[in-house]
Design a protein around this motif. Structure first.
Motif, PDB file in Angstrom:
ATOM      1  N   ASN A  78      33.138 -39.757  24.590  1.00 46.51           N
ATOM      2  CA  ASN A  78      32.837 -38.389  25.017  1.00 46.51           C
ATOM      3  C   ASN A  78      31.349 -38.137  24.776  1.00 46.51           C
ATOM      4  O   ASN A  78      30.945 -37.529  23.775  1.00 46.51           O
ATOM      5  N   ILE A  79      30.527 -38.590  25.699  1.00 47.53           N
ATOM      6  CA  ILE A  79      29.076 -38.582  25.498  1.00 47.53           C
ATOM      7  C   ILE A  79      28.339 -37.635  26.439  1.00 47.53           C
ATOM      8  O   ILE A  79      27.143 -37.405  26.267  1.00 47.53           O
ATOM      9  N   LEU A  80      29.028 -37.078  27.429  1.00 44.46           N
ATOM     10  CA  LEU A  80      28.346 -36.277  28.443  1.00 44.46           C
ATOM     11  C   LEU A  80      28.139 -34.839  27.968  1.00 44.46           C
ATOM     12  O   LEU A  80      29.052 -34.211  27.427  1.00 44.46           O
ATOM     13  N   THR A  81      26.927 -34.333  28.181  1.00 41.83           N
ATOM     14  CA  THR A  81      26.630 -32.929  27.923  1.00 41.83           C
ATOM     15  C   THR A  81      25.883 -32.375  29.131  1.00 41.83           C
ATOM     16  O   THR A  81      25.042 -33.059  29.717  1.00 41.83           O
ATOM     17  N   TYR A  82      26.209 -31.136  29.494  1.00 45.38           N
ATOM     18  CA  TYR A  82      25.609 -30.540  30.698  1.00 45.38           C
ATOM     19  C   TYR A  82      24.105 -30.386  30.580  1.00 45.38           C
ATOM     20  O   TYR A  82      23.377 -30.399  31.579  1.00 45.38           O
ATOM     21  N   LEU A  86      19.886 -37.319  30.081  1.00 47.24           N
ATOM     22  CA  LEU A  86      19.870 -38.683  29.538  1.00 47.24           C
ATOM     23  C   LEU A  86      21.289 -39.181  29.264  1.00 47.24           C
ATOM     24  O   LEU A  86      21.566 -40.381  29.377  1.00 47.24           O
ATOM     25  N   SER A  87      22.188 -38.257  28.901  1.00 44.11           N
ATOM     26  CA  SER A  87      23.587 -38.660  28.665  1.00 44.11           C
ATOM     27  C   SER A  87      24.243 -39.084  29.975  1.00 44.11           C
ATOM     28  O   SER A  87      25.097 -39.982  29.985  1.00 44.11           O
ATOM     29  N   TRP A  88      23.858 -38.475  31.080  1.00 44.27           N
ATOM     30  CA  TRP A  88      24.400 -38.852  32.385  1.00 44.27           C
ATOM     31  C   TRP A  88      23.922 -40.251  32.769  1.00 44.27           C
ATOM     32  O   TRP A  88      24.693 -41.077  33.243  1.00 44.27           O
ATOM     33  N   ILE A  89      22.619 -40.458  32.552  1.00 47.20           N
ATOM     34  CA  ILE A  89      22.017 -41.759  32.889  1.00 47.20           C
ATOM     35  C   ILE A  89      22.622 -42.858  32.019  1.00 47.20           C
ATOM     36  O   ILE A  89      22.971 -43.941  32.509  1.00 47.20           O
ATOM     37  N   TRP A  90      22.752 -42.566  30.719  1.00 47.88           N
ATOM     38  CA  TRP A  90      23.306 -43.558  29.797  1.00 47.88           C
ATOM     39  C   TRP A  90      24.725 -43.949  30.201  1.00 47.88           C
ATOM     40  O   TRP A  90      25.089 -45.124  30.177  1.00 47.88           O
ATOM     41  N   ALA A  91      25.516 -42.958  30.594  1.00 47.14           N
ATOM     42  CA  ALA A  91      26.888 -43.243  31.041  1.00 47.14           C
ATOM     43  C   ALA A  91      26.868 -44.164  32.257  1.00 47.14           C
ATOM     44  O   ALA A  91      27.580 -45.179  32.307  1.00 47.14           O
TER      45      ALA A  91
END
Length: 406
Positions: A78-82, A86-91
Motif C-alpha cells: 500500500n504505497i500509493l498516495t494522491y 513519486l509513489s505512482w512512478i515507483w509503483a
C-alpha cells in the motif's frame, strides 16, 4: 522458490484495500480468491484522496484492519498516495508480474493510473482493466475523457454484466472480443445465527412490521426519491411496513426530507444516515424482509445488491445496467423513475408469503452462481489466455526475425 519463479505465475492487482472505503471489500475478496491459484502482488493506496472530498470527512473505515501478511500467496504494497507522484512512478517501475490487473472505478484517480499504466506499457506488461463504471456516476464530458484515457491502456477488459459489454463497445469503441463478462463476486451465503427479533431490537426497529431495505451511499442516481414516493402509495394500502434507508449521503438530504414530510411518512421511515461499517452491515440485511434498488440510471453492477443475495433476501431492481441479472424472476424488475411500478411490486411480494419464500430461494441460488471461487476461476483463465497469446506472439516474432536474418 525464487522471486523470479514466483512472479512467472502471478498477477499484480491495482486497487484499494480495507480500511479505505468504497471498492476495498471487492478488491480484498478478489485478491484472496485469486491467491488460492496464483501468487498475487497487490499495489494499493495509503492515501487515496483528501478526506474533505469524501462525505463525512473520512476516507477510511474505523475498525479492525486485516493482517495481509497472514494471507498465503499474497504480497501487499500500500504505497500509493494522491499527493506524491513519486509513489505512482515507483509503483509503475517496480511491478513484478507480467500481467497487471487494474480496478478502475473513479475518474479522480486518472492521473495516478495514467502514470502507473504508462510505465507498465513501456515495460511490456499485459494490462487487464476491470471497468466497474462504464460511465461515471456523475456524468460530464471531462469525466468521459478521463475514462477514455485510462481505457486506452487495456489489452483486455472485464465488466460485470452483458449490458456493460455493449456499452463499453458503443461508448468507447472497444472491440467486443477484448471484453469479457465476469460477475461481481458474492460472499459466501450467510447463515442467520442471530434471530431477526434480536437484531431489530438492536437497531430500534419494530418486531411486527415488514421491513424494506434501501442500503448504500445515498446519491442522486440511486432513486431514493422514487422509493419514498412508492412508500407514500404503499402506506395507504398497508400500514405494517417500514422503510430503512441506511447509508452516507453524498447529496443534500433536504430534498428527500421534503418528500417524507409532504407525504406524512415519518412513521414509515427509519433513517441511518451515516456510513455503515462492514461489521455492522449484516444487522440491516438480517433485520429486513426485502431489499430495493430503484436506481434511475446505472451502467454497472451493485455491491449492495450482490450482498443482499448472500443473505437470501428478495430483491426488486430497476431495469438499468447489470441490475436485472441480480434477479431470476423478471417480475422483480421495475422501470426506472416509476414509483407506481415499485409500489405494486413491493406490495405483491410482501402480501404473498409463498412468493417471498420462492424469491429468497432464488437469491440464494444466484449467490452460489456468483461465488468468489467462480469469479477467481474465470479471472485466472483470462490471465492464462492473455499470457498464451503473448507467448505465441513472441514466438512468431522470433521466427520472423530468424527468417529475415537468414
Amino acid at each position: 522458490m525464487s522471486d523470479k519463479n514466483i512472479y512467472e505465475n502471478s498477477v499484480t492487482l491495482i486497487g484499494s484495500l480495507p480500511p479505505i472505503k468504497g471498492i476495498s471489500p471487492y478488491c480484498y475478496e478478489l485478491m484472496t480468491s485469486l491467491s488460492r491459484s496464483i501468487h498475487v502482488e497487490f499495489i494499493g493506496f495509503e492515501k487515496m484522496y483528501p478526506d474533505f472530498l469524501y462525505p463525512g470527512g473520512k476516507s477510511k473505515e474505523d475498525g479492525i484492519i486485516p493482517d495481509f501478511s497472514k494471507i498465503p500467496n499474497v504480497s501487499v504494497r500500500n504505497i500509493l498516495t494522491y499527493y506524491n507522484p513519486l509513489s505512482w512512478i515507483w509503483a509503475g517501475l517496480t511491478i513484478k508480474s507480467k500481467v497487471v490487473h487494474a480496478q478502475w472505478w473513479s475518474h479522480v484517480l486518472a492521473p495516478i493510473y495514467f502514470v502507473i499504466l504508462s510505465l507498465c506499457k513501456i515495460r511490456g506488461k499485459k494490462i487487464i482493466i476491470t471497468v466497474h463504471n462504464v460511465t461515471p456516476h456523475e456524468k460530464n464530458n471531462f469525466n468521459q475523457y478521463l475514462n477514455k484515457t485510462i481505457l486506452f491502456f487495456g489489452d483486455q477488459f472485464i465488466v460485470h454484466s452483458l449490458r456493460n459489454i455493449e456499452e463499453l463497445h458503443d461508448i468507447f469503441g472497444i472491440n467486443k472480443e477484448k471484453i469479457i463478462k465476469i460477475p461481481h463476486g458474492i460472499s459466501k451465503i450467510k447463515s442467520s445465527k442471530i434471530e431477526k427479533k434480536v437484531l431489530r431490537e438492536k437497531l430500534g426497529l419494530p418486531i411486527s412490521k415488514k421491513i424494506i431495505l434501501c442500503f448504500g451511499g445515498i446519491r442522486d442516481y440511486k432513486g431514493i426519491d422514487v422509493v419514498l414516493e412508492a412508500l407514500s402509495i404503499i402506506s395507504k394500502k398497508k400500514d405494517d411496513v417500514l422503510l430503512i434507508i441506511a447509508g452516507q449521503p453524498w447529496v443534500d438530504w433536504s430534498k428527500y426530507e421534503e418528500i417524507i414530510q409532504k407525504n406524512n411518512l415519518d412513521d414509515y421511515v427509519k433513517l441511518f444516515l451515516k456510513f455503515i461499517p462492514s461489521n455492522e452491515m449484516s444487522y440491516f440485511y438480517y433485520a429486513s424482509d426485502l431489499a430495493v434498488l430503484p436506481y434511475r440510471n446505472f451502467t454497472s453492477q451493485s455491491g449492495a445488491g450482490s450482498e443482499a443475495l448472500s443473505y437470501k433476501i428478495p430483491l426488486i431492481v430497476s431495469d438499468v445496467g447489470g441490475l436485472p441479472e441480480l434477479v431470476k424472476d423478471k417480475n422483480c424488475i421495475i422501470q426506472p423513475n416509476n414509483p407506481d411500478d415499485l409500489a405494486d411490486k413491493i406490495l405483491t411480494i410482501l402480501n404473498d408469503e409463498n412468493l417471498h419464500i420462492k424469491l429468497s430461494r432464488e437469491s440464494g441460488e444466484l449467490a452460489d452462481e456468483y461465488s468468489w471461487n467462480t469469479v477467481a476461476k474465470k479471472t485466472v483463465n483470462l490471465y492464462e489466455m492473455l499470457m498464451k497469446m503473448q507467448h505465441i506472439k513472441n514466438k512468431n516474432s522470433k521466427e520472423i526475425s530468424v527468417t529475415l536474418e537468414n
